[in-house]
Design an enzyme around this catalytic site. Sequence first.
Site, PDB file in Angstrom:
ATOM      1  N   ARG A  90     -25.144  45.665 -53.105  1.00 59.88           N
ATOM      2  CA  ARG A  90     -26.468  45.166 -52.723  1.00 59.88           C
ATOM      3  C   ARG A  90     -27.439  46.304 -52.385  1.00 59.88           C
ATOM      4  O   ARG A  90     -28.624  46.222 -52.668  1.00 59.88           O
ATOM      5  CB  ARG A  90     -26.356  44.250 -51.500  1.00 59.88           C
ATOM      6  CG  ARG A  90     -25.510  43.000 -51.711  1.00 59.88           C
ATOM      7  CD  ARG A  90     -26.306  41.898 -52.334  1.00 59.88           C
ATOM      8  NE  ARG A  90     -25.550  40.673 -52.447  1.00 59.88           N
ATOM      9  CZ  ARG A  90     -25.480  39.733 -51.511  1.00 59.88           C
ATOM     10  NH1 ARG A  90     -26.124  39.889 -50.372  1.00 59.88           N
ATOM     11  NH2 ARG A  90     -24.779  38.643 -51.711  1.00 59.88           N
ATOM     12  N   ASP A 139     -36.958  30.551 -43.888  1.00 61.27           N
ATOM     13  CA  ASP A 139     -35.867  31.473 -44.216  1.00 61.27           C
ATOM     14  C   ASP A 139     -36.251  32.828 -43.633  1.00 61.27           C
ATOM     15  O   ASP A 139     -37.427  33.090 -43.374  1.00 61.27           O
ATOM     16  CB  ASP A 139     -35.678  31.584 -45.732  1.00 61.27           C
ATOM     17  CG  ASP A 139     -34.284  32.047 -46.118  1.00 61.27           C
ATOM     18  OD1 ASP A 139     -33.450  31.220 -46.515  1.00 61.27           O
ATOM     19  OD2 ASP A 139     -34.015  33.277 -46.005  1.00 61.27           O
TER      20      ASP A 139
HETATM   21  C1  SAM Z   1     -26.591  30.339 -49.034  1.00 58.85           C
HETATM   22  S1  SAM Z   1     -28.306  30.111 -48.630  1.00 58.85           S
HETATM   23  C2  SAM Z   1     -28.340  28.377 -48.239  1.00 58.85           C
HETATM   24  C3  SAM Z   1     -29.537  27.674 -48.808  1.00 58.85           C
HETATM   25  C4  SAM Z   1     -29.579  26.177 -48.602  1.00 58.85           C
HETATM   26  N1  SAM Z   1     -29.653  25.841 -47.186  1.00 58.85           N
HETATM   27  C5  SAM Z   1     -28.399  25.521 -49.252  1.00 58.85           C
HETATM   28  O1  SAM Z   1     -27.502  25.033 -48.547  1.00 58.85           O
HETATM   29  O2  SAM Z   1     -28.346  25.459 -50.484  1.00 58.85           O
HETATM   30  C6  SAM Z   1     -28.387  30.875 -47.006  1.00 58.85           C
HETATM   31  C7  SAM Z   1     -29.811  31.267 -46.617  1.00 58.85           C
HETATM   32  O3  SAM Z   1     -29.813  31.608 -45.219  1.00 58.85           O
HETATM   33  C8  SAM Z   1     -30.775  32.620 -45.033  1.00 58.85           C
HETATM   34  N2  SAM Z   1     -30.524  33.289 -43.738  1.00 58.85           N
HETATM   35  C9  SAM Z   1     -29.542  34.156 -43.403  1.00 58.85           C
HETATM   36  N3  SAM Z   1     -29.664  34.559 -42.144  1.00 58.85           N
HETATM   37  C10 SAM Z   1     -30.746  33.923 -41.645  1.00 58.85           C
HETATM   38  C11 SAM Z   1     -31.394  33.938 -40.372  1.00 58.85           C
HETATM   39  N4  SAM Z   1     -30.948  34.686 -39.364  1.00 58.85           N
HETATM   40  N5  SAM Z   1     -32.495  33.164 -40.215  1.00 58.85           N
HETATM   41  C12 SAM Z   1     -32.965  32.417 -41.243  1.00 58.85           C
HETATM   42  N6  SAM Z   1     -32.402  32.368 -42.457  1.00 58.85           N
HETATM   43  C13 SAM Z   1     -31.302  33.114 -42.666  1.00 58.85           C
HETATM   44  C14 SAM Z   1     -30.601  33.517 -46.239  1.00 58.85           C
HETATM   45  O4  SAM Z   1     -31.727  34.316 -46.472  1.00 58.85           O
HETATM   46  C15 SAM Z   1     -30.320  32.484 -47.344  1.00 58.85           C
HETATM   47  O5  SAM Z   1     -31.486  32.189 -48.080  1.00 58.85           O
END
Ligand code: SAM
Length: 285
Positions: free
Chosen positions: A48, A154
Amino acid sequence: MTATASGMFNASTTPNLEEEDLIYFCKVIEDRAGISLKSTKRDLVRTRLRSRVTDTGFNSYGDYRNYLMTLPKDHAEWENFTNLLTTNKTDFFREPKHFEYLVQKILPEWLKNKERTFKVWSAASSTGEEAFTLAMVLARYLPKDRDFKILATDIDTDVLSTAQNSVYPISKKPEIPSEYYTPCIDLGKGDARGWFRMKPHLREKIIFKQHNLIDRTSPGNGVFDLVVCRNVLIYFSPDTIDFVQKKIFTTVKPNGYLFIGHSESFQGIPHQWSSAGPSVFRKGS
Ligand SMILES: C[S@@+](CC[C@H](N)C(=O)[O-])C[C@H]1O[C@@H](n2cnc3c(N)ncnc32)[C@H](O)[C@@H]1O
Protein backbone atom coordinates in the site's frame (compact mmCIF):
# COMPACT_ATOMS: atom_id res chain seq x y z
CA MET A 1 -7.02 2.57 -0.72
CA THR A 2 -6.48 3.98 -4.19
CA ALA A 3 -3.27 3.25 -6.05
CA THR A 4 -1.63 5.76 -8.36
CA ALA A 5 0.04 4.38 -11.47
CA SER A 6 2.86 6.91 -11.29
CA GLY A 7 5.73 6.02 -9.04
CA MET A 8 4.96 2.29 -9.09
CA PHE A 9 8.27 0.54 -9.21
CA ASN A 10 9.43 -2.78 -10.33
CA ALA A 11 9.17 -5.53 -7.68
CA SER A 12 12.93 -6.09 -7.96
CA THR A 13 13.59 -2.51 -6.83
CA THR A 14 11.11 -2.53 -3.96
CA PRO A 15 12.88 -1.31 -0.85
CA ASN A 16 12.85 -3.49 2.21
CA LEU A 17 10.28 -2.69 4.87
CA GLU A 18 12.29 -2.80 8.10
CA GLU A 19 10.64 -3.99 11.32
CA GLU A 20 10.95 -0.56 12.97
CA ASP A 21 9.28 1.13 9.97
CA LEU A 22 6.45 -1.40 10.03
CA ILE A 23 5.93 -0.90 13.77
CA TYR A 24 5.82 2.88 13.30
CA PHE A 25 3.32 2.76 10.39
CA CYS A 26 1.06 0.34 12.30
CA LYS A 27 1.13 2.50 15.43
CA VAL A 28 0.34 5.69 13.54
CA ILE A 29 -2.58 4.26 11.56
CA GLU A 30 -4.03 2.87 14.80
CA ASP A 31 -3.64 6.25 16.54
CA ARG A 32 -5.18 8.17 13.64
CA ALA A 33 -7.92 5.80 12.41
CA GLY A 34 -8.22 3.02 14.99
CA ILE A 35 -7.14 0.53 12.33
CA SER A 36 -5.27 -2.26 14.07
CA LEU A 37 -3.03 -3.77 11.40
CA LYS A 38 -0.63 -5.75 13.61
CA SER A 39 2.80 -6.50 12.27
CA THR A 40 1.46 -9.65 10.54
CA LYS A 41 0.22 -7.27 7.83
CA ARG A 42 3.74 -6.62 6.54
CA ASP A 43 2.87 -7.35 2.88
CA LEU A 44 -0.21 -5.15 3.01
CA VAL A 45 1.69 -2.20 4.46
CA ARG A 46 4.58 -2.67 2.04
CA THR A 47 2.30 -2.83 -1.03
CA ARG A 48 0.00 0.00 0.00
CA LEU A 49 2.80 2.47 0.85
CA ARG A 50 5.20 1.48 -1.93
CA SER A 51 4.08 4.04 -4.52
CA ARG A 52 3.81 6.77 -1.86
CA VAL A 53 7.45 6.32 -0.88
CA THR A 54 8.58 6.92 -4.46
CA ASP A 55 5.95 9.59 -5.28
CA THR A 56 7.27 11.64 -2.38
CA GLY A 57 10.82 11.21 -3.71
CA PHE A 58 12.21 8.87 -1.05
CA ASN A 59 14.32 5.77 -1.61
CA SER A 60 13.24 3.79 1.42
CA TYR A 61 10.36 3.27 3.81
CA GLY A 62 12.70 4.49 6.55
CA ASP A 63 13.19 7.86 4.80
CA TYR A 64 9.43 8.19 4.37
CA ARG A 65 8.97 7.35 8.07
CA ASN A 66 11.53 9.99 9.09
CA TYR A 67 9.67 12.49 6.91
CA LEU A 68 6.29 11.64 8.51
CA MET A 69 7.83 12.03 11.96
CA THR A 70 8.65 15.68 11.21
CA LEU A 71 5.12 16.59 10.09
CA PRO A 72 2.51 18.43 12.15
CA LYS A 73 -0.68 16.46 12.88
CA ASP A 74 -2.72 18.38 10.31
CA HIS A 75 -0.25 18.11 7.40
CA ALA A 76 -1.83 17.02 4.09
CA GLU A 77 0.51 14.02 3.82
CA TRP A 78 -1.35 12.33 6.69
CA GLU A 79 -4.45 12.23 4.51
CA ASN A 80 -2.52 10.38 1.76
CA PHE A 81 -1.05 8.00 4.34
CA THR A 82 -4.45 7.26 5.90
CA ASN A 83 -6.23 6.84 2.56
CA LEU A 84 -3.64 4.26 1.50
CA LEU A 85 -4.02 2.12 4.61
CA THR A 86 -7.83 1.90 4.64
CA THR A 87 -9.56 -1.09 3.04
CA ASN A 88 -12.56 0.07 1.02
CA LYS A 89 -14.13 -3.07 -0.42
CA THR A 90 -17.87 -2.62 -0.75
CA ASP A 91 -20.81 -3.59 -3.00
CA PHE A 92 -24.34 -2.51 -3.73
CA PHE A 93 -26.81 -4.67 -1.75
CA ARG A 94 -23.95 -6.20 0.29
CA GLU A 95 -25.30 -8.47 3.05
CA PRO A 96 -28.83 -8.20 1.61
CA LYS A 97 -30.63 -9.57 4.71
CA HIS A 98 -30.19 -6.15 6.31
CA PHE A 99 -32.19 -4.47 3.55
CA GLU A 100 -34.93 -7.13 3.86
CA TYR A 101 -35.01 -6.43 7.60
CA LEU A 102 -35.32 -2.70 6.89
CA VAL A 103 -38.29 -3.25 4.56
CA GLN A 104 -40.08 -5.96 6.52
CA LYS A 105 -39.52 -4.89 10.11
CA ILE A 106 -38.15 -1.37 10.57
CA LEU A 107 -40.16 0.61 8.00
CA PRO A 108 -43.65 -0.81 8.81
CA GLU A 109 -43.07 0.02 12.46
CA TRP A 110 -41.64 3.48 11.72
CA LEU A 111 -44.60 4.28 9.46
CA LYS A 112 -46.91 3.96 12.47
CA ASN A 113 -45.38 7.09 13.97
CA LYS A 114 -46.02 10.58 12.75
CA GLU A 115 -42.49 11.51 11.73
CA ARG A 116 -41.99 12.55 8.14
CA THR A 117 -38.29 11.92 7.51
CA PHE A 118 -36.51 8.60 8.10
CA LYS A 119 -32.90 9.43 9.02
CA VAL A 120 -29.98 7.08 8.41
CA TRP A 121 -26.25 7.29 9.04
CA SER A 122 -24.03 5.11 6.87
CA ALA A 123 -20.89 5.26 9.03
CA ALA A 124 -17.83 4.07 7.05
CA SER A 125 -19.62 4.31 3.72
CA SER A 126 -16.57 3.82 1.47
CA THR A 127 -17.35 4.67 -2.20
CA GLY A 128 -21.08 5.08 -1.53
CA GLU A 129 -22.64 1.77 -2.62
CA GLU A 130 -24.08 1.17 0.88
CA ALA A 131 -25.66 4.66 1.06
CA PHE A 132 -27.09 4.33 -2.46
CA THR A 133 -28.49 0.89 -1.64
CA LEU A 134 -30.28 2.44 1.34
CA ALA A 135 -31.50 5.29 -0.88
CA MET A 136 -32.80 2.92 -3.57
CA VAL A 137 -34.65 0.79 -1.02
CA LEU A 138 -36.11 3.76 0.89
CA ALA A 139 -37.21 5.51 -2.33
CA ARG A 140 -38.98 2.32 -3.38
CA TYR A 141 -40.66 1.37 -0.12
CA LEU A 142 -41.53 4.63 1.61
CA PRO A 143 -44.94 6.12 0.69
CA LYS A 144 -45.04 9.48 -1.12
CA ASP A 145 -45.93 11.47 2.01
CA ARG A 146 -42.72 10.36 3.77
CA ASP A 147 -39.14 11.31 3.06
CA PHE A 148 -35.64 10.14 3.98
CA LYS A 149 -32.16 11.60 4.49
CA ILE A 150 -28.85 9.77 4.61
CA LEU A 151 -25.61 10.96 6.13
CA ALA A 152 -22.75 8.93 4.63
CA THR A 153 -19.33 9.32 6.22
CA ASP A 154 -15.86 7.85 5.91
CA ILE A 155 -12.37 8.79 7.04
CA ASP A 156 -10.94 8.30 3.53
CA THR A 157 -11.22 11.41 1.34
CA ASP A 158 -10.52 9.50 -1.91
CA VAL A 159 -13.53 7.20 -1.47
CA LEU A 160 -15.67 10.17 -0.50
CA SER A 161 -14.85 11.88 -3.83
CA THR A 162 -15.92 8.74 -5.71
CA ALA A 163 -19.11 8.57 -3.66
CA GLN A 164 -19.86 12.24 -4.28
CA ASN A 165 -19.39 11.76 -8.01
CA SER A 166 -21.74 8.73 -7.86
CA VAL A 167 -20.40 7.21 -11.09
CA TYR A 168 -19.67 3.47 -11.09
CA PRO A 169 -18.28 1.03 -13.66
CA ILE A 170 -20.90 -0.99 -15.53
CA SER A 171 -19.32 -4.17 -14.07
CA LYS A 172 -21.03 -3.21 -10.77
CA LYS A 173 -24.52 -3.05 -12.32
CA PRO A 174 -25.30 -6.76 -11.69
CA GLU A 175 -24.95 -6.11 -7.92
CA ILE A 176 -28.20 -4.13 -8.19
CA PRO A 177 -31.50 -6.03 -8.60
CA SER A 178 -32.91 -5.26 -12.08
CA GLU A 179 -36.15 -3.68 -10.77
CA TYR A 180 -34.01 -0.73 -9.59
CA TYR A 181 -32.34 -0.03 -12.95
CA THR A 182 -34.93 2.27 -14.55
CA PRO A 183 -35.87 4.29 -11.46
CA CYS A 184 -32.35 4.59 -10.03
CA ILE A 185 -29.53 4.63 -12.58
CA ASP A 186 -28.58 6.52 -15.75
CA LEU A 187 -26.40 4.60 -18.20
CA GLY A 188 -23.45 6.53 -19.62
CA LYS A 189 -23.39 7.39 -23.32
CA GLY A 190 -20.52 8.44 -25.62
CA ASP A 191 -17.35 8.92 -23.56
CA ALA A 192 -19.21 7.73 -20.46
CA ARG A 193 -20.09 4.37 -22.04
CA GLY A 194 -19.14 1.58 -19.61
CA TRP A 195 -20.26 3.64 -16.60
CA PHE A 196 -23.52 4.43 -14.85
CA ARG A 197 -24.55 7.22 -12.51
CA MET A 198 -27.05 7.23 -9.67
CA LYS A 199 -30.07 9.41 -10.49
CA PRO A 200 -30.30 12.94 -9.02
CA HIS A 201 -33.40 12.18 -6.89
CA LEU A 202 -31.23 9.69 -4.94
CA ARG A 203 -28.06 11.80 -4.90
CA GLU A 204 -29.89 14.74 -3.37
CA LYS A 205 -30.94 12.62 -0.38
CA ILE A 206 -27.36 11.82 0.66
CA ILE A 207 -24.78 14.04 2.29
CA PHE A 208 -21.24 12.66 1.97
CA LYS A 209 -18.89 13.97 4.61
CA GLN A 210 -15.57 13.08 6.22
CA HIS A 211 -15.90 11.72 9.74
CA ASN A 212 -13.43 9.73 11.79
CA LEU A 213 -15.27 7.19 13.95
CA ILE A 214 -12.62 7.42 16.64
CA ASP A 215 -12.99 11.20 16.99
CA ARG A 216 -14.84 12.58 19.99
CA THR A 217 -17.07 14.57 17.62
CA SER A 218 -20.48 13.14 16.79
CA PRO A 219 -22.98 13.81 14.00
CA GLY A 220 -25.76 14.39 16.52
CA ASN A 221 -27.54 13.28 19.65
CA GLY A 222 -30.57 10.98 19.28
CA VAL A 223 -31.10 11.86 15.61
CA PHE A 224 -30.94 8.66 13.56
CA ASP A 225 -33.63 6.01 13.08
CA LEU A 226 -30.95 3.66 11.76
CA VAL A 227 -27.15 3.58 11.82
CA VAL A 228 -25.38 1.23 9.40
CA CYS A 229 -21.80 0.61 10.53
CA ARG A 230 -20.67 -2.47 8.65
CA ASN A 231 -17.33 -4.07 7.89
CA VAL A 232 -15.21 -1.49 9.66
CA LEU A 233 -15.34 -2.78 13.25
CA ILE A 234 -13.32 -5.82 12.09
CA TYR A 235 -10.32 -3.49 11.74
CA PHE A 236 -10.65 -2.15 15.29
CA SER A 237 -9.39 -3.42 18.67
CA PRO A 238 -12.02 -4.30 21.35
CA ASP A 239 -11.36 -0.95 23.10
CA THR A 240 -11.97 0.96 19.87
CA ILE A 241 -15.13 -1.06 19.08
CA ASP A 242 -16.34 -0.18 22.58
CA PHE A 243 -15.69 3.54 21.99
CA VAL A 244 -17.43 3.47 18.59
CA GLN A 245 -20.51 1.51 19.72
CA LYS A 246 -21.01 3.92 22.65
CA LYS A 247 -20.73 6.90 20.33
CA ILE A 248 -23.23 5.39 17.87
CA PHE A 249 -25.60 4.58 20.75
CA THR A 250 -25.87 8.28 21.59
CA THR A 251 -26.61 9.22 17.95
CA VAL A 252 -29.57 6.81 17.64
CA LYS A 253 -33.14 7.75 18.60
CA PRO A 254 -34.91 5.73 21.29
CA ASN A 255 -36.11 2.52 19.55
CA GLY A 256 -33.65 3.16 16.71
CA TYR A 257 -31.55 0.45 15.08
CA LEU A 258 -27.91 -0.41 14.37
CA PHE A 259 -26.67 -2.80 11.66
CA ILE A 260 -23.11 -4.16 11.94
CA GLY A 261 -21.33 -6.47 9.47
CA HIS A 262 -22.20 -10.18 9.52
CA SER A 263 -18.65 -11.08 10.53
CA GLU A 264 -18.59 -8.51 13.36
CA SER A 265 -19.81 -8.73 16.94
CA PHE A 266 -19.85 -7.05 20.34
CA GLN A 267 -18.82 -10.29 22.01
CA GLY A 268 -17.01 -9.60 25.29
CA ILE A 269 -17.96 -5.91 25.15
CA PRO A 270 -20.59 -4.85 27.71
CA HIS A 271 -23.18 -2.68 25.91
CA GLN A 272 -26.68 -1.27 26.17
CA TRP A 273 -28.09 -2.50 22.85
CA SER A 274 -30.78 -5.18 22.62
CA SER A 275 -30.18 -7.88 20.05
CA ALA A 276 -32.92 -7.67 17.39
CA GLY A 277 -31.67 -10.22 14.83
CA PRO A 278 -28.43 -11.38 13.19
CA SER A 279 -26.09 -8.32 13.22
CA VAL A 280 -29.07 -6.10 14.13
CA PHE A 281 -29.22 -4.14 17.40
CA ARG A 282 -31.81 -1.86 18.88
CA LYS A 283 -31.72 0.95 21.42
CA GLY A 284 -34.39 0.64 24.11
CA SER A 285 -36.99 3.37 24.50
C1 SAM B 1 -14.54 -2.41 4.03
S1 SAM B 1 -15.19 -0.76 3.93
C2 SAM B 1 -16.89 -1.03 4.35
C3 SAM B 1 -17.85 -0.26 3.49
C4 SAM B 1 -19.31 -0.52 3.73
N1 SAM B 1 -19.71 -0.13 5.07
C5 SAM B 1 -19.64 -1.96 3.47
O1 SAM B 1 -19.92 -2.71 4.42
O2 SAM B 1 -19.64 -2.39 2.31
C6 SAM B 1 -14.53 -0.03 5.43
C7 SAM B 1 -14.51 1.50 5.37
O3 SAM B 1 -14.23 1.99 6.70
C8 SAM B 1 -13.49 3.18 6.56
N2 SAM B 1 -12.83 3.48 7.85
C9 SAM B 1 -11.76 2.88 8.42
N3 SAM B 1 -11.44 3.46 9.58
C10 SAM B 1 -12.34 4.45 9.76
C11 SAM B 1 -12.53 5.42 10.79
N4 SAM B 1 -11.73 5.48 11.86
N5 SAM B 1 -13.55 6.30 10.65
C12 SAM B 1 -14.35 6.25 9.56
N6 SAM B 1 -14.22 5.37 8.56
C13 SAM B 1 -13.22 4.47 8.65
C14 SAM B 1 -12.53 2.88 5.43
O4 SAM B 1 -12.02 4.05 4.85
C15 SAM B 1 -13.42 2.05 4.49
O5 SAM B 1 -13.97 2.85 3.46
